[in-house]
Design a protein around this motif. Sequence first.
Motif, short mmCIF file in Angstrom:
data_model
loop_
_atom_site.label_atom_id
_atom_site.label_comp_id
_atom_site.label_asym_id
_atom_site.label_seq_id
_atom_site.Cartn_x
_atom_site.Cartn_y
_atom_site.Cartn_z
N ALA A 296 2.91 -20.94 10.95
CA ALA A 296 1.97 -19.95 10.42
C ALA A 296 2.14 -18.64 11.20
O ALA A 296 2.28 -18.66 12.42
N GLY A 297 2.14 -17.52 10.47
CA GLY A 297 2.27 -16.21 11.10
C GLY A 297 3.69 -15.81 11.43
O GLY A 297 3.90 -14.80 12.11
N SER A 298 4.68 -16.54 10.93
CA SER A 298 6.08 -16.23 11.26
C SER A 298 6.54 -14.89 10.72
O SER A 298 7.24 -14.13 11.40
N PHE A 299 6.16 -14.58 9.48
CA PHE A 299 6.66 -13.37 8.82
C PHE A 299 5.51 -12.47 8.40
O PHE A 299 4.64 -12.88 7.63
N TRP A 300 5.51 -11.25 8.90
CA TRP A 300 4.63 -10.20 8.42
C TRP A 300 5.50 -9.17 7.71
O TRP A 300 6.49 -8.68 8.29
N LEU A 301 5.17 -8.86 6.49
CA LEU A 301 5.95 -7.92 5.68
C LEU A 301 5.07 -6.76 5.24
O LEU A 301 3.88 -6.95 4.96
N THR A 302 5.64 -5.57 5.14
CA THR A 302 4.93 -4.44 4.53
C THR A 302 5.82 -3.82 3.47
O THR A 302 7.04 -3.93 3.52
N GLY A 303 5.18 -3.14 2.53
CA GLY A 303 5.94 -2.45 1.50
C GLY A 303 5.07 -1.47 0.75
O GLY A 303 3.85 -1.62 0.69
N SER A 304 5.69 -0.46 0.18
CA SER A 304 4.94 0.61 -0.48
C SER A 304 5.14 0.62 -1.99
O SER A 304 4.92 1.64 -2.64
N GLY B 215 0.83 -1.20 0.00
CA GLY B 215 0.00 0.00 0.00
C GLY B 215 0.86 1.24 0.00
O GLY B 215 2.06 1.19 0.25
N PRO B 216 0.26 2.41 -0.29
CA PRO B 216 1.02 3.66 -0.31
C PRO B 216 1.63 3.96 1.05
O PRO B 216 1.26 3.38 2.08
N ARG B 217 2.55 4.87 1.08
CA ARG B 217 3.14 5.31 2.35
C ARG B 217 2.09 5.97 3.24
O ARG B 217 1.16 6.60 2.77
N GLN B 218 2.27 5.77 4.54
CA GLN B 218 1.49 6.46 5.59
C GLN B 218 0.00 6.13 5.56
O GLN B 218 -0.82 6.94 5.99
N VAL B 219 -0.36 4.94 5.07
CA VAL B 219 -1.77 4.54 5.17
C VAL B 219 -2.02 3.68 6.39
O VAL B 219 -3.15 3.26 6.64
N GLY B 220 -0.97 3.40 7.18
CA GLY B 220 -1.16 2.70 8.44
C GLY B 220 -0.92 1.20 8.39
O GLY B 220 -1.46 0.46 9.21
#
Length: 406
Positions: free
Chosen positions: A97-105, A26-31
């Motif tokens: 399950a649930g080992s890795f949560w990743l985020t990116g913009s 998702g875009p930057r700063q959307v939480g």
Amino acid sequence: MKYINRDMEKLISELTKEYACILVTGPRQVGKSTMLEHIDGKRARVTLDDLQERALAKQDPEMFLKLHKPPILIDEVQYAPELFSYIKIAIDKGAEAGSFWLTGSQSYKLMSLSQESLAGRIAILNLTSLSQHEIFQNGDLTPFTVSLDDLQTRIENSPEAGVDEIYKRIWNGSLPGLISGKYTNRDVYYSSYLQTYISRDVKEEISLKDDLKFIDFIRAVACRVGQELNVHSIAVDADVSDDTAKRWLGLLEKSEIIFYLHPYSNNLLKKIVKMPKIYFFDTGLVCYLTKYSSPEILQNGSLNGAILENYIVSEIRKSYLNCGKELYLYYYRDKLQREIDLVLESDGTLYPIEIKKSSNPTLSMIKNFEILKKSSLNVGNGAVICLKDNLSALNAENLIIPVRCI
């Protein structure tokens, strides 16, 4: 600052029980990271905005994952694509399950990287800015449909919102930093947002000598929301070459500042235009770029209808993204200039929708709906989404939907 509950939380909690890796783009700063930390506040977190952590993740991803053991939240993972292969190894060795949560913009880049390395091992979700539903917490979340029963439920749970209120929502935008009250100076917030975006995302991808030139380019794009893409026209206004404009538009799309609505096509419908229409993920950013200094000025401005359309299209899109559902939404225009603002496809049926800055729509506004009957798919109920206060109908087959109902 009060946390605003996100509709995607339930979906992530469910998927975490099944997938070893979840990627939220998702875009930057959307939480994105704020939401994930709210779901699991005990999970360790590392951000690759930290240059030292980024360097380690790129140069020695194996050591990075030894230092940051699961369950882990890794922010801005697009900066270290080298991690994906090692996450795959960890999953293949039995990571829970649930080992890795990743985020990116940068969703396009991330989706291609993750699908190459983690096909079948990763759940990919897209979080954008706050929806009307999230801001006003009105009832259970469902994807938008042209269903009378669904719309009656929506209208019962939606707070009253006249024309002034709708344009206030549009002008305020939907970024959590502003809506939550954490930041109160809107102009400073959006100016800082653009500078951060340029310094962290744009310059990572392209050699940019003049920041103001790029902002002028984004402004030229913002002036064309709801219009068919015309690269040359944007290039002329921004004083750049057509090739540069194409490259920069690709970057805006990749980082989800903009998205496209593609034309509906069918081999039985002839002479259809081919170019997509442009929309921004956040109407507050559009209003800032187009220099509307208040909701009242926006309401009377030349772009009031186009930005209203951007708002409605983005809200419909959010209702599907937040449920983890695929959205099949198009527009129709042919070379005879016959147009339908939106065509929603669901289960083999087309639902034509017009968007009007009016509180009293008429039958003449839906005359082009008949065109879709020439397609190979069934045509269901149509609708006009407009500024009328209450849910109503033009006739037995075409509804009148208030903006607050989407």
